[in-house]
Design a protein around this motif. Structure first.
Motif, PDB file in Angstrom:
ATOM      1  N   GLY A   1       0.821  -1.214   0.000  1.00  0.00           N
ATOM      2  CA  GLY A   1       0.000   0.000   0.000  1.00  0.00           C
ATOM      3  C   GLY A   1       0.847   1.252   0.000  1.00  0.00           C
TER       4      GLY A   1
ATOM      5  N   LEU B   1       0.551   3.629  -3.101  1.00  0.00           N
ATOM      6  CA  LEU B   1      -0.252   4.832  -2.855  1.00  0.00           C
ATOM      7  C   LEU B   1       0.569   6.027  -2.392  1.00  0.00           C
TER       8      LEU B   1
ATOM      9  N   PRO C   1       3.248   7.246  -6.424  1.00  0.00           N
ATOM     10  CA  PRO C   1       2.704   8.542  -6.851  1.00  0.00           C
ATOM     11  C   PRO C   1       3.685   9.685  -6.641  1.00  0.00           C
TER      12      PRO C   1
ATOM     13  N   MET D   1       6.180   9.495  -9.383  1.00  0.00           N
ATOM     14  CA  MET D   1       5.558   9.848 -10.662  1.00  0.00           C
ATOM     15  C   MET D   1       5.389  11.356 -10.805  1.00  0.00           C
ATOM     16  N   ALA D   2       4.850  11.983  -9.751  1.00  0.00           N
ATOM     17  CA  ALA D   2       4.610  13.427  -9.829  1.00  0.00           C
ATOM     18  C   ALA D   2       5.934  14.174  -9.940  1.00  0.00           C
TER      19      ALA D   2
ATOM     20  N   PHE E   1      -6.660  19.321 -12.401  1.00  0.00           N
ATOM     21  CA  PHE E   1      -7.958  18.713 -12.633  1.00  0.00           C
ATOM     22  C   PHE E   1      -8.925  19.618 -13.389  1.00  0.00           C
TER      23      PHE E   1
ATOM     24  N   PHE F   1      -1.264  18.581 -16.177  1.00  0.00           N
ATOM     25  CA  PHE F   1      -0.719  17.894 -15.009  1.00  0.00           C
ATOM     26  C   PHE F   1       0.768  18.147 -14.847  1.00  0.00           C
TER      27      PHE F   1
ATOM     28  N   TRP G   1      -2.085  13.665  -5.348  1.00  0.00           N
ATOM     29  CA  TRP G   1      -3.362  13.703  -6.074  1.00  0.00           C
ATOM     30  C   TRP G   1      -3.227  13.323  -7.544  1.00  0.00           C
ATOM     31  N   PRO G   2      -2.415  14.067  -8.343  1.00  0.00           N
ATOM     32  CA  PRO G   2      -2.419  13.793  -9.791  1.00  0.00           C
ATOM     33  C   PRO G   2      -1.973  12.372 -10.111  1.00  0.00           C
ATOM     34  N   ALA G   3      -0.864  11.932  -9.463  1.00  0.00           N
ATOM     35  CA  ALA G   3      -0.324  10.620  -9.809  1.00  0.00           C
ATOM     36  C   ALA G   3      -1.258   9.499  -9.367  1.00  0.00           C
ATOM     37  N   ARG G   4      -1.926   9.686  -8.219  1.00  0.00           N
ATOM     38  CA  ARG G   4      -2.887   8.672  -7.790  1.00  0.00           C
ATOM     39  C   ARG G   4      -4.005   8.544  -8.812  1.00  0.00           C
ATOM     40  N   PHE G   5      -4.390   9.673  -9.379  1.00  0.00           N
ATOM     41  CA  PHE G   5      -5.432   9.649 -10.405  1.00  0.00           C
ATOM     42  C   PHE G   5      -5.025   8.726 -11.553  1.00  0.00           C
ATOM     43  N   PHE G   6      -3.762   8.827 -12.011  1.00  0.00           N
ATOM     44  CA  PHE G   6      -3.299   7.990 -13.126  1.00  0.00           C
ATOM     45  C   PHE G   6      -3.201   6.526 -12.717  1.00  0.00           C
ATOM     46  N   ILE G   7      -2.748   6.286 -11.488  1.00  0.00           N
ATOM     47  CA  ILE G   7      -2.650   4.899 -11.015  1.00  0.00           C
ATOM     48  C   ILE G   7      -4.037   4.268 -10.939  1.00  0.00           C
ATOM     49  N   TYR G   8      -4.996   4.992 -10.359  1.00  0.00           N
ATOM     50  CA  TYR G   8      -6.360   4.470 -10.266  1.00  0.00           C
ATOM     51  C   TYR G   8      -6.924   4.217 -11.661  1.00  0.00           C
ATOM     52  N   ARG G   9      -6.580   5.103 -12.616  1.00  0.00           N
ATOM     53  CA  ARG G   9      -7.098   4.931 -13.972  1.00  0.00           C
ATOM     54  C   ARG G   9      -6.546   3.649 -14.595  1.00  0.00           C
TER      55      ARG G   9
ATOM     56  N   LEU H   1      -5.682   1.052 -13.025  1.00  0.00           N
ATOM     57  CA  LEU H   1      -6.313  -0.078 -12.343  1.00  0.00           C
ATOM     58  C   LEU H   1      -7.811  -0.155 -12.638  1.00  0.00           C
TER      59      LEU H   1
ATOM     60  N   ALA I   1      -9.438   3.131  -1.524  1.00  0.00           N
ATOM     61  CA  ALA I   1      -8.058   2.718  -1.823  1.00  0.00           C
ATOM     62  C   ALA I   1      -7.094   2.855  -0.644  1.00  0.00           C
TER      63      ALA I   1
ATOM     64  N   TRP J   1      -6.035  -0.040   1.769  1.00  0.00           N
ATOM     65  CA  TRP J   1      -5.059  -1.088   1.471  1.00  0.00           C
ATOM     66  C   TRP J   1      -3.743  -0.862   2.182  1.00  0.00           C
TER      67      TRP J   1
ATOM     68  N   TYR K   1     -11.687  11.691  -7.821  1.00  0.00           N
ATOM     69  CA  TYR K   1     -11.636  10.415  -8.527  1.00  0.00           C
ATOM     70  C   TYR K   1     -12.998   9.901  -8.975  1.00  0.00           C
TER      71      TYR K   1
END
Lengths: 300, 285
Positions: free
Chosen positions: A23, A27, A31, A34-35, A256, A261, B133-141, B143, B154, B157, B227
């Motif tokens: 997790g 999570l 991220p 990535m950001a 958003f 982004f 926020w932004p990167a979680r959005f891409f990860i969730y997408r 998945l 999420a 977990w 999300y």
């Protein structure tokens, strides 16, 4: 466990830790990484990302709203953080020991933190209403010149700080646990030696829970940045005249709303610097006070 | 002799004064923290359609529960409430299992490993949510979680918050290691020890974590905002914003909606109080 016959006890323990670690990686760590990298790309979440070098940094850091949002974040979130931690500590000290009915009183301090942030924001919008709000009714009845609070650019920031002072439940509980970890004999000895209430707080309780307060301070500063976003969206939406426009709002709008982004991620680098500093300080604090190693005092 | 008793009486008097001052300070602070809640409830009982009072002590009429009925005719409040309940019903047990597993496992590791996990947890606590926020959005997408309930639950977990893991660790390490050892010698596996031996001994912590997790998911406004793309799964915090946008200055209605969204977490919090009473104040006088 019949399903895991070959594993040693130690490996089974690690298996219990697996969801937690997965997790955190999925999570938090992923991220974050990535950001971090996304700042160098142009990405609208639909077409594939395109490498643009430092363009996003130029876009973000030359944006007037960005500078404003960083300033507002500092004055709205980071500066009040010590105030909130101090409030949590003093409240914890006040309800530390002695007397009956302690439990319900402590619960009352935590109660505002139980409320959904959105509901609490609405409640404050009513309380701070310039015309009908109960606070201004009292102020006017007492003969004061009541401010317009969230509708006034000069008062909106203090008003938001005021709101955040009510939701200090987690800090309160952590301070309470830390204070209760101090052997009561120490306090009794100081009292017999004639130390007053303030002296016992300043020379005894405060130094003993200092590492906890520092940890709370870092956490509060970073967490409040996100928590204040909900309150701001429901009360001022960044106004009046961008007086409460903070970094999360900038990131939210860039990412958003405008779907750039990359620019949002470039703006986030400020946050990385802040969080990096906090983690570094945390490491130093943890080493200094040996947090996580000593027997009796785990504290957090 | 006489001087002694006078001095004693003086000290006793000062002690009483101090106790009285402390009690007064405690009551004042408590009142201060309850005030916003009280004002919210009072305004929710104002009769609808009446002009709001502009002077202290005036009420716009007799208290009424009509505002609560008005919300239900304005928006599908029942569905929003059920959505919130569903999210909490899934996320709370999951958080509880993951965080107590992790806390239990850490408490059984060597001292050096414990330190590493505690530091990792503290570092994860410091991660700024906004930056994710932004990167979680891409990860969730990737998945396929966007606009599904999985995006809302999420964080469960990872036990929702490393803070919960640390709470469990703190509780589990207070149990004497010998108890675990004897269970192990009896042939109990890790899961059995966790479920039958460890967890029952930290019941107050488990209930506290469950409560905090419930409160977190119940009040979560960000995840639905970021999300979710349809209103199928709208939860109460977002519903509050919808109601606010519909009738911005109907204060009794807005406060009734806020009270409704507050009712369940506050009730659970109050109901859970007896569980904590014994733990938080071991040296009660």
């Amino acid at each position: 466990m019949p399903s895991l016959p070959r594993l040693t006890h130690h490996n089974r323990l690690l298996l219990l830790l697996a969801p937690y670690l997965a997790g955190i990686i999925l999570l938090v760590a992923l991220p974050a990484a990535m950001a971090f990298g996304l700042a160098f790309f142009q990405y609208d979440a639909i077409s594939p990302p395109r490498f643009v070098g430092g363009l996003n940094f130029i876009l973000a850091y030359t944006d007037e709203l960005f500078g404003l949002s960083v300033q507002n974040s500092l004055s709205l979130v980071l500066l009040p953080a010590p105030l909130r931690v101090l409030g949590a500590f003093l409240a914890a000290r006040l309800f530390q020991a002695g007397g009956r009915y302690l439990a319900p009183l402590r619960a009352a301090i935590f109660l505002p933190s139980v409320l959904p942030a959105a509901a609490f924001a609405l409640a404050w919008l009513w309380i701070l209403n310039p015309l009908f709000g109960p606070l201004n009714l009292i102020l006017r009845a007492a003969g004061f010149d009541a401010p317009a609070w969230l509708a006034d650019p000069a008062w909106a920031r203090p008003a938001l700080v005021l709101i955040s002072l009510w939701q200090i439940g987690e800090g309160f509980l952590v301070c309470l646990a830390a204070l209760l970890d101090i052997p009561p004999e120490l306090d009794d000895a100081a009292r017999i030696d004639g130390a007053g209430t303030i002296a016992r707080i300043w020379y005894l309780a405060l130094p003993l829970v200092a590492p906890v307060l520092l940890l709370l301070l870092f956490r509060d500063a970073i967490l409040a940045l996100q928590d204040s976003f909900t309150t701001i969206l429901l009360t001022t939406q960044g106004g009046p005249y961008y007086a409460t426009y903070t970094l999360p709002l900038f990131v939210y709008e860039q990412g958003f709303d405008l779907l750039s982004f990359g620019t949002a991620s470039a703006a986030l680098w400020v946050l990385y610097a802040l969080a990096g500093t906090c983690v570094l300080l945390l490491y130093l604090v943890a080493r200094q006070w040996q947090i996580g190693t000593t027997e009796g005092h785990f504290l957090l | 002799m006489k001087r002694d008793s006078r001095e004693l009486r003086g000290r006793l008097g000062r002690w009483r004064d101090r106790r009285r001052a402390r009690l007064l300070a405690r009551l004042l602070v408590t009142l201060l923290f309850l005030l916003p809640l009280a004002w919210m409830v009072i305004a929710s009982l104002y009769p609808p359609g009446q002009p709001l009072p502009q002077q202290l002590g005036r009420l716009p009429g007799l208290p009424t529960g009509r505002n609560f009925l008005r919300i239900w005719s304005l928006v599908p409040m029942g569905r929003y409430t059920l959505n919130s309940l569903l999210v909490c019903a899934l996320a709370t047990p999951l958080s509880l299992i993951v965080s107590s597993w992790a806390g239990f496992a850490i408490s059984q590791l060597s001292r050096a490993s414990q330190r590493r996990w505690v530091l990792l947890s503290l570092a994860a606590l410091m991660a700024p949510g906004v930056a994710l926020w932004p990167a979680r959005f891409f990860i969730y997408r990737e998945l396929g979680w966007i606009d599904t309930i999985w995006a809302l639950i999420a964080p469960a977990w990872m036990g929702t918050s490393p803070f919960f893991v640390l709470m469990f660790f703190r509780a589990f390490r207070r149990i004497p290691q010998a108890i675990y050892e004897s269970a192990r010698l009896d042939g109990a596996g890790v899961l059995i020890i966790w479920r039958r031996v460890a967890l029952p001994m930290v019941r107050p912590t488990a209930i506290a974590v469950a409560l905090l997790a419930f409160i977190h998911y119940w009040g979560d406004y960000l995840s639905p905002l970021l999300y979710l793309s349809s209103d199928r799964l709208t939860t109460l915090p977002v519903a509050l914003q919808l109601i606010q946008q519909m009738s911005r200055s109907d204060w009794p209605l807005l406060m009734a909606a806020a009270v409704w969204a507050t009712l369940i977490p506050v009730s659970l919090f109050v109901l859970a109080q007896p569980v904590f009473r014994g733990v938080s104040q071991p040296e009660e006088t």
